[in-house]
Scaffold this active site. Structure first.
Site, PDB file in Angstrom:
ATOM      1  N   LYS A   1     -18.158  16.977 -28.339  1.00 27.33           N
ATOM      2  CA  LYS A   1     -18.182  15.726 -27.388  1.00 27.33           C
ATOM      3  C   LYS A   1     -17.575  15.972 -26.038  1.00 27.33           C
ATOM      4  O   LYS A   1     -16.485  16.405 -25.615  1.00 27.33           O
ATOM      5  CB  LYS A   1     -16.990  14.725 -27.796  1.00 27.33           C
ATOM      6  CG  LYS A   1     -17.199  13.177 -27.139  1.00 27.33           C
ATOM      7  CD  LYS A   1     -16.184  12.173 -27.813  1.00 27.33           C
ATOM      8  CE  LYS A   1     -16.233  10.843 -27.170  1.00 27.33           C
ATOM      9  NZ  LYS A   1     -15.358   9.979 -27.750  1.00 27.33           N
TER      10      LYS A   1
ATOM     11  N   ARG B   1     -18.102   1.972 -22.570  1.00 31.56           N
ATOM     12  CA  ARG B   1     -16.531   1.386 -22.169  1.00 31.56           C
ATOM     13  C   ARG B   1     -16.679  -0.204 -22.024  1.00 31.56           C
ATOM     14  O   ARG B   1     -15.774  -0.873 -22.354  1.00 31.56           O
ATOM     15  CB  ARG B   1     -15.995   2.198 -21.044  1.00 31.56           C
ATOM     16  CG  ARG B   1     -16.007   3.478 -21.395  1.00 31.56           C
ATOM     17  CD  ARG B   1     -15.429   4.534 -20.395  1.00 31.56           C
ATOM     18  NE  ARG B   1     -15.431   5.803 -21.160  1.00 31.56           N
ATOM     19  CZ  ARG B   1     -15.447   6.826 -20.322  1.00 31.56           C
ATOM     20  NH1 ARG B   1     -16.046   6.667 -18.837  1.00 31.56           N
ATOM     21  NH2 ARG B   1     -15.295   8.083 -20.563  1.00 31.56           N
TER      22      ARG B   1
ATOM     23  N   ARG C   1     -10.428  11.653 -19.393  1.00 36.45           N
ATOM     24  CA  ARG C   1     -10.411  12.285 -20.702  1.00 36.45           C
ATOM     25  C   ARG C   1     -10.630  13.707 -20.745  1.00 36.45           C
ATOM     26  O   ARG C   1     -11.121  14.487 -21.826  1.00 36.45           O
ATOM     27  CB  ARG C   1     -11.396  11.544 -21.713  1.00 36.45           C
ATOM     28  CG  ARG C   1     -11.049   9.988 -21.906  1.00 36.45           C
ATOM     29  CD  ARG C   1     -11.688   9.466 -22.620  1.00 36.45           C
ATOM     30  NE  ARG C   1     -11.148   7.847 -22.863  1.00 36.45           N
ATOM     31  CZ  ARG C   1     -11.851   6.883 -23.209  1.00 36.45           C
ATOM     32  NH1 ARG C   1     -13.063   6.855 -23.336  1.00 36.45           N
ATOM     33  NH2 ARG C   1     -11.022   5.674 -23.192  1.00 36.45           N
TER      34      ARG C   1
ATOM     35  N   GLU D   1     -15.436  24.890 -30.972  1.00 39.82           N
ATOM     36  CA  GLU D   1     -15.060  23.566 -31.529  1.00 39.82           C
ATOM     37  C   GLU D   1     -15.536  23.290 -32.772  1.00 39.82           C
ATOM     38  O   GLU D   1     -14.914  22.754 -33.906  1.00 39.82           O
ATOM     39  CB  GLU D   1     -15.161  22.527 -30.473  1.00 39.82           C
ATOM     40  CG  GLU D   1     -14.698  22.482 -29.297  1.00 39.82           C
ATOM     41  CD  GLU D   1     -12.927  22.263 -29.324  1.00 39.82           C
ATOM     42  OE1 GLU D   1     -12.507  21.829 -30.526  1.00 39.82           O
ATOM     43  OE2 GLU D   1     -12.616  22.013 -28.335  1.00 39.82           O
TER      44      GLU D   1
ATOM     45  N   LYS E   1     -22.428  15.292 -28.571  1.00 41.24           N
ATOM     46  CA  LYS E   1     -22.593  13.825 -27.537  1.00 41.24           C
ATOM     47  C   LYS E   1     -22.082  14.284 -26.340  1.00 41.24           C
ATOM     48  O   LYS E   1     -21.113  14.963 -26.194  1.00 41.24           O
ATOM     49  CB  LYS E   1     -21.411  13.118 -28.265  1.00 41.24           C
ATOM     50  CG  LYS E   1     -21.516  11.634 -27.661  1.00 41.24           C
ATOM     51  CD  LYS E   1     -20.598  10.728 -28.164  1.00 41.24           C
ATOM     52  CE  LYS E   1     -20.216   9.520 -27.374  1.00 41.24           C
ATOM     53  NZ  LYS E   1     -19.260   8.678 -27.797  1.00 41.24           N
TER      54      LYS E   1
ATOM     55  N   TYR F   1     -29.065   3.593 -29.739  1.00 44.61           N
ATOM     56  CA  TYR F   1     -29.031   2.048 -29.630  1.00 44.61           C
ATOM     57  C   TYR F   1     -30.517   1.641 -29.514  1.00 44.61           C
ATOM     58  O   TYR F   1     -30.879   0.506 -29.507  1.00 44.61           O
ATOM     59  CB  TYR F   1     -28.487   1.905 -28.194  1.00 44.61           C
ATOM     60  CG  TYR F   1     -26.863   2.127 -28.054  1.00 44.61           C
ATOM     61  CD1 TYR F   1     -26.018   1.365 -28.784  1.00 44.61           C
ATOM     62  CD2 TYR F   1     -26.486   3.560 -27.556  1.00 44.61           C
ATOM     63  CE1 TYR F   1     -24.573   1.757 -28.849  1.00 44.61           C
ATOM     64  CE2 TYR F   1     -25.233   3.966 -27.641  1.00 44.61           C
ATOM     65  CZ  TYR F   1     -24.120   3.003 -28.306  1.00 44.61           C
ATOM     66  OH  TYR F   1     -22.902   3.623 -28.161  1.00 44.61           O
TER      67      TYR F   1
END
Length: 308
Positions: A175, A185, A197, A213, A228, A293
């Site tokens: 991510k 958000r 972040r 990762e 992502k 979406y």
């Protein structure tokens, strides 16, 4: 002779469940997408099922927030209530739940904060509690998205200790600290109050980091790994799939959706063709699953006989 084809079974529908509203609320920066009240989640899932969509990922907007995100693991929290309602009405749908703290904390970060610093290890037991509460409600798959080191191991141990050995983990393994998350958000009310972040999400310049990762998450017990965002990271999707040959998901995120919608509203792009091409490119890159979406629009166009 086509090598890649998008099927409805490849798609996961994001649903934002908001326990502070009584009717659907359109998300301003995501035209055509809505927050759904808890009481309306069954109807929303039913509409998707009528379109041929059977898999869902739930994000929660709680009625209260605190420093540790306690509403995230409340047995009567927004996600827990929504999952129980859907599971009772539709026992065969696939329910994925987002496991993170950003929507539930007053500071908006994905981990516990102490003196302005994100505390990785202190966050892990809380993620385990969230995952267990989702499994108890009826989730099939939990999806930790906070990019905390060791989160998969902590969640797997917590689930196994409570007897949920068959609940799968879909980890947000790669991510990135991306600018494509802006509309999300607003959608999930998860903006952070300070800093950014980048200390725990992946650096956008790096590819090898993503592979490290993913490898760590697989060793800790991840069943599905995720990249992502999708479009700017199709190279990472391909590298992950070719390197590990495990179930791989790509998240076609809010900013990617909003760019298409805004252009379509202006008449600059053909929305149907663009969405089909985007989803096909993600599938061609190696994704087995796509969170998008566009899922409901895509399914509706297919039902209407759209053929590219």
């Amino acid at each position: 002779m086509r090598e890649a084809k998008v099927e409805l079974d490849d798609l996961i529908v994001p649903i934002f469940v908001d326990e502070t509203i009584s009717k659907p609320l359109e998300i301003r920066s995501m035209p055509g997408y809505y927050r759904i009240p808890v009481e309306g989640v069954v109807e929303e899932v039913e509409k998707c099922l009528d379109l041929g969509l059977n898999s869902f990922i739930f994000f929660g907007i709680p009625s209260y927030k605190d420093e540790i995100g306690s509403s995230a693991f409340d047995k009567n929290g927004v996600i827990q209530k929504a999952v129980r309602l859907v599971r009772k009405e539709f026992p065969d749908v696939v329910i994925v739940t987002d496991v993170c703290l950003c929507e539930y904390t007053t500071h908006g970060h994905c981990g516990i904060v102490k003196d302005g610093k994100i505390m990785n290890d202190e966050t892990l037991p809380i993620l385990g509690k969230i995952a267990v509460s989702h499994a108890e409600a009826g989730a099939d798959i939990v999806a930790p998205s906070g990019m905390m080191d060791g989160m998969v191991k902590a969640i797997r141990s917590a689930l196994d200790d409570e007897g949920f050995t068959d609940v799968a983990i879909m980890s947000y393994s790669a991510k990135y600290a991306s600018s494509f998350y802006g509309p999300f958000r607003e959608a999930a009310d998860s903006g952070y109050k300070f800093g950014d972040r980048r200390s725990y999400q992946a650096d956008i310049h790096n590819g090898d980091e993503a592979l490290r990762e993913v490898e760590l998450d697989l060793k800790e017990g991840a069943d599905i790994v995720m990249v992502k965002p999708a479009l700017a990271y199709l190279d990472i999707v391909r590298r992950v799939k070719e390197t590990f040959r495990v179930p791989t998901c790509a998240y076609n995120v809010s900013g990617e959706y909003s760019m298409v919608k805004a252009s379509a509203i202006q008449g600059w792009l053909d929305e149907k063709d663009i969405v089909y091409e985007i989803l096909t490119s993600i599938k061609r890159a190696g994704a087995d699953l796509i969170i998008t979406y566009h899922a409901k629009d895509f399914a509706r166009w297919m039902k209407e006989g759209f053929d590219w």
